[in-house]
Design a protein around this motif. Structure first.
Motif, PDB file in Angstrom:
ATOM      1  N   GLU A 142       0.825  -1.204   0.000  1.00  0.00           N
ATOM      2  CA  GLU A 142       0.000   0.000   0.000  1.00  0.00           C
ATOM      3  C   GLU A 142       0.863   1.259   0.000  1.00  0.00           C
ATOM      4  O   GLU A 142       0.565   2.230  -0.691  1.00  0.00           O
ATOM      5  CB  GLU A 142      -0.922  -0.014   1.223  1.00  0.00           C
ATOM      6  N   HIS A 143       1.945   1.211   0.761  1.00  0.00           N
ATOM      7  CA  HIS A 143       2.849   2.368   0.806  1.00  0.00           C
ATOM      8  C   HIS A 143       3.505   2.590  -0.546  1.00  0.00           C
ATOM      9  O   HIS A 143       3.629   3.742  -1.011  1.00  0.00           O
ATOM     10  CB  HIS A 143       3.918   2.139   1.870  1.00  0.00           C
ATOM     11  N   GLU A 144       3.923   1.535  -1.236  1.00  0.00           N
ATOM     12  CA  GLU A 144       4.548   1.674  -2.544  1.00  0.00           C
ATOM     13  C   GLU A 144       3.561   2.169  -3.592  1.00  0.00           C
ATOM     14  O   GLU A 144       3.922   2.961  -4.474  1.00  0.00           O
ATOM     15  CB  GLU A 144       5.156   0.341  -2.973  1.00  0.00           C
ATOM     16  N   ARG A 145       2.321   1.741  -3.513  1.00  0.00           N
ATOM     17  CA  ARG A 145       1.319   2.236  -4.458  1.00  0.00           C
ATOM     18  C   ARG A 145       1.034   3.717  -4.238  1.00  0.00           C
ATOM     19  O   ARG A 145       0.864   4.483  -5.196  1.00  0.00           O
ATOM     20  CB  ARG A 145       0.044   1.413  -4.331  1.00  0.00           C
ATOM     21  N   LYS A 146       0.975   4.136  -2.981  1.00  0.00           N
ATOM     22  CA  LYS A 146       0.803   5.564  -2.704  1.00  0.00           C
ATOM     23  C   LYS A 146       1.992   6.375  -3.216  1.00  0.00           C
ATOM     24  O   LYS A 146       1.833   7.456  -3.773  1.00  0.00           O
ATOM     25  CB  LYS A 146       0.624   5.785  -1.206  1.00  0.00           C
ATOM     26  N   ARG A 147       3.184   5.835  -3.020  1.00  0.00           N
ATOM     27  CA  ARG A 147       4.391   6.505  -3.497  1.00  0.00           C
ATOM     28  C   ARG A 147       4.394   6.599  -5.026  1.00  0.00           C
ATOM     29  O   ARG A 147       4.815   7.604  -5.592  1.00  0.00           O
ATOM     30  CB  ARG A 147       5.607   5.736  -3.003  1.00  0.00           C
ATOM     31  N   LEU A 148       3.899   5.570  -5.681  1.00  0.00           N
ATOM     32  CA  LEU A 148       3.828   5.590  -7.139  1.00  0.00           C
ATOM     33  C   LEU A 148       2.824   6.625  -7.629  1.00  0.00           C
ATOM     34  O   LEU A 148       3.100   7.378  -8.575  1.00  0.00           O
ATOM     35  CB  LEU A 148       3.458   4.193  -7.653  1.00  0.00           C
ATOM     36  N   CYS A 149       1.662   6.673  -7.001  1.00  0.00           N
ATOM     37  CA  CYS A 149       0.614   7.598  -7.434  1.00  0.00           C
ATOM     38  C   CYS A 149       0.918   9.043  -7.056  1.00  0.00           C
ATOM     39  O   CYS A 149       0.230   9.955  -7.519  1.00  0.00           O
ATOM     40  CB  CYS A 149      -0.726   7.187  -6.846  1.00  0.00           C
ATOM     41  N   ARG A 150       1.932   9.244  -6.245  1.00  0.00           N
ATOM     42  CA  ARG A 150       2.282  10.600  -5.839  1.00  0.00           C
ATOM     43  C   ARG A 150       2.843  11.429  -6.990  1.00  0.00           C
ATOM     44  O   ARG A 150       2.821  12.665  -6.957  1.00  0.00           O
ATOM     45  CB  ARG A 150       3.294  10.541  -4.700  1.00  0.00           C
TER      46      ARG A 150
END
Length: 604
Positions: free
Chosen positions: A429-437
């Protein structure tokens, strides 16, 4: 010959071996015929070999006047160098005569003669030239295989490309260098280099399309097959790293690439960006010298906005993790940004008005160039995102390399993020948020918002941001439409544009729109109910706040004021008690004495 026999000191010598004789047996036969008075036919094909053989055999004027050296030199100077075709033939024949032809200045003189004729005005050309092969019809080329200038058919400015392209790479470099010195336009020089590369580097045009590049128009000229092996070349080029022993053809192609990189004109747009990227692909594959590869990368960065997605998909030839060379594209993008910054700050010696106009035009061109590069990078990210070995850091760094002003719409970036999420389902979840940032939800179109609203791969927080941005866009559009008096006439084109957008939307975005609309309406209803509850809670809070303010006002009265009030009440009560106890006296003095004294409720 006499000296060789004398130095051998062999009385039984009946055979002399001349292995190093330039020109071989043919030149020796012509020299022997000349010695015996037999007529020798001097031509452009045999003159260079015979001139070198005469120098080797020391056939000078000291022994006899009108010797072979004198006659061959006269033929070279007065016959060969005055003819275009003979100069090409002689220079081609010098490939097997190194270093004799170089030391006797035959290569230099032929190169100068070719350069002088190539730089001549095409209207004044009266000699025959090869011209364009008839396989590809083009208005810029002569369609005759062996043609000569005529009044009905004007001579094109690139008439000399095909004749010069038959030369070996080191002789081609000498000719191009001489042409540069004589001041030919850099566009023609670049076109000649691309024509030569298309003829000798077969892998350079393997994937080219018909009208996308100038290289493709030159592909038909490569009728000789693979390039022949040869020794020698340009000695000023630093050799590349040779980890594995390459084949002879690979060595030749590496030498050609290194030489072409060194003679490309420094001006921008002298060659196409597609040609530079294909040359860069082959340079990485053949392990060309790193200094030349870096120079080629800088040249690509100068005109990076002209690149296409197909040319950017360069495989990672080194033993890397990714399928494509993402680090190379990152370096090209950095060179482009440095070049844009340099050009924006370059005009310093101009007048105020000229500089102002130049700055305005440069800002417009720079912005449009950055927007084209942003679309190109988004498309590249969409392609390389399917690689499972592509790390999140490389994706994020490449996506964030451009400034925010370069992207007016983040739909392409959203497609790249969606492709990366599909290829990497194990992201946390953290990596997906970082990607969508790296994506700005406010820059998404309505169609992209609809797709993102039902995308289960996106984090919930991103979906909520997309819905809020869509609601803001809809409310702003409604507010703008109500403020305009012509409402209907200006709102109808928006509907037609929306229909055209829907028709142009990819099929992946059109699937599931009915479900997405229902979900959006449900979420909107929930948002409205939450807003109503929020208002009710706000009213209740205001009521409680007013009650609390009243209580605090009562508690904030002074302690001295309350104490004096209590003391005043107490004195009034004692005065009335004394009036009841004392006897009533009818005289005036007692009446006046019985008058109650007034107490002042003050500190004095």
């Amino acid at each position: 010959m006499n000296r060789l026999i004398y130095e051998s000191r062999d009385s039984e010598l009946n055979k002399i071996v001349l292995d190093d004789l330039p020109g071989g047996p043919e030149a020796f036969e012509l020299a022997a015929k000349f010695c015996y008075g037999i007529a020798v036919d001097l031509t452009a094909s045999n003159i260079s070999g015979l001139r070198c053989a005469a120098e080797y055999l020391e056939m000078t004027e000291d022994l006899e006047e009108g010797n072979l050296i004198f006659k061959t030199e006269a033929f070279l100077s007065y016959v060969v160098l005055s003819s275009w075709r003979d100069s090409i033939i002689v220079l081609k024949s010098c490939e097997k005569l190194s270093p004799w032809a170089e030391n006797l200045q035959i290569v230099r003189r032929c190169s100068e003669s070719i350069a002088w004729k190539a730089c001549a005005n095409p209207k004044g050309i009266r000699w025959a030239y090869t011209g364009r092969p008839p396989k590809i019809s083009s208005p810029k080329w002569n369609d005759m295989k062996d043609s000569s200038p005529s009044r009905s058919q004007p001579v094109p400015p690139d008439w000399w490309f095909e004749d010069v392209s038959i030369l070996r790479i080191d002789h081609f470099v000498r000719v191009i260098t001489a042409i540069k010195v004589k001041g030919m336009r850099f566009e023609l020089i670049g076109a000649a280099i691309m024509h030569y590369a298309a003829k000798w580097l077969t892998g350079l045009i393997r994937e080219s399309s018909g009208s996308a590049d100038e290289i493709s128009s030159c592909s038909a000229s490569n009728s000789n097959g693979s390039c022949s092996s040869w020794k020698g070349g340009l000695h000023m080029i630093v050799a590349g790293m040779k980890d594995d022993p390459p084949t002879v053809q690979a060595k030749d192609q590496r030498m050609i690439i290194e030489s072409l990189i060194s003679i490309i004109p420094p001006q921008k747009d002298s060659v196409s960006c597609s040609f530079l990227l294909r040359l860069l692909r082959m340079a990485n594959m053949l392990k060309v010298a790193p200094a030349l590869v870096t120079e080629l990368e800088k040249r690509v960065g100068m005109q990076f906005e002209q690149a296409t997605l197909a040319d950017l998909l360069i495989p990672a030839y080194s033993k890397g993790e990714t399928l494509y060379d993402v680090d190379l594209v990152q370096r090209l993008l950095e060179h482009f940004l440095v070049q844009e910054q340099t050009e924006s700050s370059s005009p310093s010696r101009q007048s105020f008005s000229d500089k102002h106009m130049y700055d305005a035009s440069q800002r417009g061109n720079g912005t449009s160039a950055k927007m084209r590069v942003a679309r190109l990078v988004d498309g590249y990210l969409t392609e390389v995102a399917r690689d499972r070995n592509l790390s999140l850091t490389k994706f994020q760094v490449l996506a964030e390399a451009l400034p925010e002003s370069a992207r007016t719409c983040d739909d392409g970036l959203y497609r790249a993020i969606d492709s990366y999420l599909k290829a990497h389902p194990t992201l946390s979840e953290h990596e997906r948020k970082r990607l969508c940032r790296v994506m700005d939800c406010q820059k998404l179109s309505i169609d992209a918002c609809m797709h993102a609203a039902q995308n289960e791969r996106l984090p919930l927080r991103i979906v909520v941001q997309v819905l809020f941005s869509e609601q803001i866009k809809i409310s702003n559009a409604m507010a703008n439409s109500t403020l305009k008096e012509a409402g209907e006439s200006q709102y109808q084109p928006m509907i037609s544009n929306r229909k055209s957008l829907l028709e142009a939307t990819p099929q992946s975005f059109q699937e599931g729109w009915a479900t997405a609309k229902k979900d959006i309406n449900t979420l909107k209803f929930e948002l409205e109910s939450v807003k109503a509850k929020y208002l009710e809670l706000q009213n209740d809070m205001e009521t409680l706040q007013r009650q609390f303010d009243k209580l605090t006002k009562q508690k904030q009265t002074s302690a001295w004021t309350s104490g004096w009030k209590k003391l005043g009440k107490l004195t009034k009560m004692t005065a009335t008690d004394h009036q009841d106890i004392r006897p009533q006296v009818p005289n005036a003095a007692e009446q006046t004495r019985k008058t109650p004294r007034r107490w002042r409720n003050s500190i004095s």
